[in-house]
Enzyme design. Structure first.
Site, PDB file in Angstrom:
ATOM      1  N   LYS A 124       1.604   2.075  18.189  1.00  0.00           N
ATOM      2  CA  LYS A 124       0.589   3.079  18.531  1.00  0.00           C
ATOM      3  C   LYS A 124       0.817   3.728  19.909  1.00  0.00           C
ATOM      4  CE  LYS A 124      -2.842   1.264  15.428  1.00  0.00           C
ATOM      5  NZ  LYS A 124      -2.983  -0.125  15.086  1.00  0.00           N
TER       6      LYS A 124
ATOM      7  N   ASP B 128       0.792  -1.235   0.000  1.00  0.00           N
ATOM      8  CA  ASP B 128       0.000   0.000   0.000  1.00  0.00           C
ATOM      9  C   ASP B 128       0.826   1.289   0.000  1.00  0.00           C
ATOM     10  OD1 ASP B 128      -2.091  -1.702   0.214  1.00  0.00           O
ATOM     11  OD2 ASP B 128      -2.495  -1.316   2.326  1.00  0.00           O
TER      12      ASP B 128
ATOM     13  N   ASP C  23       0.647   5.757   3.052  1.00  0.00           N
ATOM     14  CA  ASP C  23      -0.035   4.470   2.945  1.00  0.00           C
ATOM     15  C   ASP C  23      -1.382   4.772   2.294  1.00  0.00           C
ATOM     16  OD1 ASP C  23      -1.754   2.357   3.385  1.00  0.00           O
ATOM     17  OD2 ASP C  23      -0.874   1.834   5.312  1.00  0.00           O
TER      18      ASP C  23
END
Lengths: 374, 425
Positions: free
Chosen positions: A176, A119, A232
């Site tokens: 994250k 991607d 992305d």
């Protein structure tokens, strides 16, 4: 002779993966790697860049619609002189498992090989990556890029001070992070020595969570800082942002691909087979695919129009992806990340705000609030 | 000889018509190219024996002077504006000016509310009046059970048409036959008005301390019709013609459509004469019936107009513009490729290129016979604006490439972005 050639091949593995649900409704019509980004299937951008640095064999790790992809890519691959090997997963193997599945191909010689997420769109500085990798001499190189909001990505912590002895050596991965640790994230492009294959079993495995931390502990991973843009483009909003970045990179390179046609504003890419009417305002940041017909008096900003679509007179489009062979009526207004699947018909005078329209639909009443139209 | 009185109200009334009535008295707001009450005047002019039209209200006379002059010129009939010194109620003004109305001894006179519109059956009412020994004939129309309670409800004798019972806006269902606000009265009605006035005046004197009302008002509906019901003196003429109230601003688009449709029958010439001269060639924009275009308006030949569009004087409609179900007032300028639907574009307003000005129709439910417009409040129970037509007040400017959806823009605003479901003060 033949054997030596085989052994000298530089290889790459591209993690194509599954259904591409995030890019629906486009991916309901064709596998994500075949969806055109800037008038070229997404995967071709990567293949071209790989071929340029001497890669001659690419493993595509797929778990879905392999035949369709093979059909869609084989001709292009032949043109590029690259051998495609489809490595089909019967069950999804995560981001590391596919390496184990392709072990036989990847370990044919001792050359380091590339691993890429499918991607990603950027300028693919593979040459610089190779020399960086050779320079540090460890097992793996991870390409990292700077982002504004690192909290939704996998953040990479590495020695980045000039006085650091092992500058670039990765010390930690934080998935994250809630608190700011670094603004460098894993850009989804790697070079590994074949020895990495010893670390990976043929089972669903995450390379980011299970393989990298172990390698980092052994100081076997280095971070290569990406220059230029990175995106992305796996979902519509980012697809369009990526498109803008890609086009301004073309502008910086003074690429002759950007159009200088009348009625085009800013960075605009128009396929030579597309027809543009009178009194149009196309751009900034627009990509028009092959065989597209834009009638008179159309205004398009920040959008991609895919092959064979027709935009009729007086319509206005902003931040949209128009799928293949759509027909947009007159005085239509489409905006706010509206994505039309293949062969969608939008009747005259319709307004769609943030609609995701599945293929082969005919839209006869307005969609004033973001909505999926089945 | 007959006369007609058109009740036009005053500046404090018709607030639901805002912002259209902010810069022009509501009775003069143009629908289908003509001020609302000009349609009333035209209906009266068609009655052969009608010799005088009186506009009755409490707008300053300067607001109406020019209009009255124009009407006299156009229709060659006596037209006067009589100004009440204050709001006197639907019949109070009539009573106040009774001598003016009686003057010349008309056989009867019409009373028409200025805030209703329709294809008034005035001739039929005359004929009907002749058959009855009536003090008043009321035009009635069928409404739905649910909506009837928002109107004056009439129970009548099916055979004779006599009004047996009358109640204004009842809280429970009474009848689906409702009052259209169009009456034909005998001069004898002034005796009733005199009696009502006397009674009210007496009450007012006793009440003076507690009341802040400094003049006596008389309502035709409550004070006259209600007591007359069952006396054999009031009759209803039931009409199937188109009829509607003109209360919220949104009703103008609905009324516009019906008045344009009436032009087909009554004034087909108003729906023609489109097109502009360019050199020797007359290039004609595409028109989807019905469309009214003022002769001084400029319409580019690539524009597409209709159905149900009215374009005012000196409006400028650019290339590739699409307009449907809308009223474009005088001097408005709509630029290239823009779309206007279910909207009113105020005088001298400007819309930039590739903009979309869109409202939501507030038409009566087409699947329900006799349904009228729902007079929804401006806001719903969640405090959100109820979707309605989009209205641009006068001299509003809308930039290029924006959308204005279900919004109301007050006069003289310069917008700089898109708006949806908002009132822009």
């Amino acid at each position: 002779m033949c054997g030596k050639e085989l052994n000298d091949k530089v290889r790459a593995l591209i993690l194509v993966g599954g259904y591409g649900t995030r890019l629906r409704p486009l991916t309901l019509s064709r596998p994500k790697p075949l969806v055109e980004f800037a008038n070229k299937p997404m995967l071709i951008h990567q293949l071209e860049a790989l071929v340029e640095v001497g890669v001659t064999e690419v493993v595509l790790a797929v778990s879905y619609r392999a035949e369709e992809m093979e059909k869609g890519l084989s001709e292009e691959a032949k043109k590029l002189g690259v051998n495609l090997i489809f490595s089909h997963e019967d069950e999804p193997l995560g981001t590391a498992g596919p390496l184990a599945l392709a072990r036989n191909v990847l370990s044919k010689n001792d050359h380091p090989f590339f691993v890429l997420n499918a991607d990603i769109i950027c300028e693919f500085p593979f040459k610089e990556m190779i020399s960086f990798h050779k320079n540090h001499g460890r097992e793996g190189t991870i390409c990292v890029t700077r982002v504004e909001e690192p909290s939704k990505y996998g953040v990479v912590v590495y020695k980045d001070k000039e006085e650091d002895e092992e500058r670039g050596c990765i010390t930690e991965f934080i998935e994250k992070p809630q608190e700011f640790v670094s603004n460098k994230i894993n850009a989804g492009m790697y070079i590994f020595n074949a020895s990495i294959l010893k670390r990976i079993k043929l089972q669903p495995t995450s390379i980011e969570k299970e393989v990298f931390p172990e390698m980092a502990k052994e100081s076997q991973l280095y971070a290569f800082e990406l220059k230029g843009f990175w995106m992305d483009v796996g979902q519509p909003r980012d697809f369009l942002t990526g498109m803008c970045l890609y086009l301004s990179a073309l502008r910086q390179k003074k690429s002759d691909k950007l159009t200088d046609r009348d009625g085009a504003l800013g960075n605009v890419l128009i396929d030579p087979t597309a027809k543009i009417g009178q009194d149009c305002k196309i751009g900034p940041n627009v990509i028009i695919g092959p065989d597209v017909v834009i009638e008179d008096g159309v205004c398009i900003r920040r959008s991609t129009v895919l092959r064979g679509s027709v935009i009729k007179s007086h319509s206005w489009l902003d931040s949209c992806i128009i799928g293949w062979r759509c027909v947009i009526g007159r005085w239509v207004r489409l905006e706010n990340n509206t994505v039309l699947g293949e062969d969608v018909i939008v009747k005259d005078e319709i307004y769609i705000n943030g609609g995701q329209v599945l293929p082969h639909k005919s839209i006869a009443s307005s969609v004033p609030e973001p909505k999926i139209i089945m | 000889m007959l006369k007609a009185i058109i009740l036009i109200g005053g500046p404090l009334k018709g607030t639901r018509f805002r912002p259209l009535s902010l810069d022009i008295p509501k009775p003069l707001f143009p629908v289908a190219g003509l001020p609302i009450i000009q349609h009333h005047i035209e209906a009266c002019v068609r009655v052969p024996d009608l010799k005088e039209i009186i506009l009755l209200g409490y707008y300053p006379s300067s607001d109406l002077m020019k209009f009255v002059q124009e009407m006299i010129q156009e229709y060659k009939i006596a037209i006067r504006y009589l100004q009440e010194y204050t709001a006197l109620g639907t019949a109070g003004g009539m009573y106040h000016f009774r001598d003016q109305i009686r003057c010349g001894n008309p056989t009867a006179f019409f009373v028409i509310n200025g805030d209703v519109c329709g294809d008034f059956p005035l001739l039929e009412m005359c004929e009907y009046y002749g058959e009855k020994d009536a003090l008043v004939v009321v035009a009635g129309t069928e409404a739905t059970r649910n909506q009837s309670v928002n109107y004056g409800c009439i129970i009548s004798d099916k055979n004779t048409g006599e009004i047996l019972h009358y109640v204004e806006k009842p809280s429970t269902f009474v009848s689906t036959l409702v009052n259209c606000g169009v009456y034909l009265c005998s001069l004898d009605i002034f005796q009733i008005l005199a009696a009502v006035f006397k009674k009210k005046e007496e009450e007012r004197v006793y009440d003076l301390a507690s009341s802040n009302n400094d003049s006596t008002t008389i309502q035709l509906e409550q004070d006259v019709l209600r007591p007359l019901a069952g006396t054999g003196k009031a009759f209803v003429y039931q009409s199937k013609n188109w009829w509607s109230q003109l209360k919220p601003a949104g009703s103008t688009i609905y009324a516009n459509r019906h008045f344009l449709q009436l032009y087909r029958k009554r004034h087909p010439e108003r729906l023609r004469g489109v097109g502009i001269q360019e050199g020797n060639v007359k290039q004609i924009p595409k028109i989807i019936d019905d469309v009214f275009i003022h002769p001084t308006a400029f319409i580019h030949h690539t524009a597409v107009l209709g159905p149900n569009v009215s374009i005012g004087a000196n409006a400028h409609i650019g290339p590739g513009v699409r307009i449907r179900e809308s009223i474009i007032l005088s001097g408005a300028n709509i630029s290239n490729h823009s779309l206007v639907m279910y909207s009113v574009v105020g005088r001298n307003s400007k819309i930039g290129a590739w903009s979309r000005v869109e409202g939501t129709p507030c038409d009566p439910n087409p699947n329900k016979p006799f349904a009228k417009m729902d007079n929804l409040p401006l806001f719903n129970s969640n405090g959100k604006l109820n979707p309605s037509i989009t209205i641009l007040g006068c001299s509003v400017s809308v930039p290029a490439e924006v959308i204005l959806l279900n919004s109301i823009v007050l006069p003289y605003k310069e917008l700089s972005r898109s708006f949806k479901n908002e009132i822009i003060l």
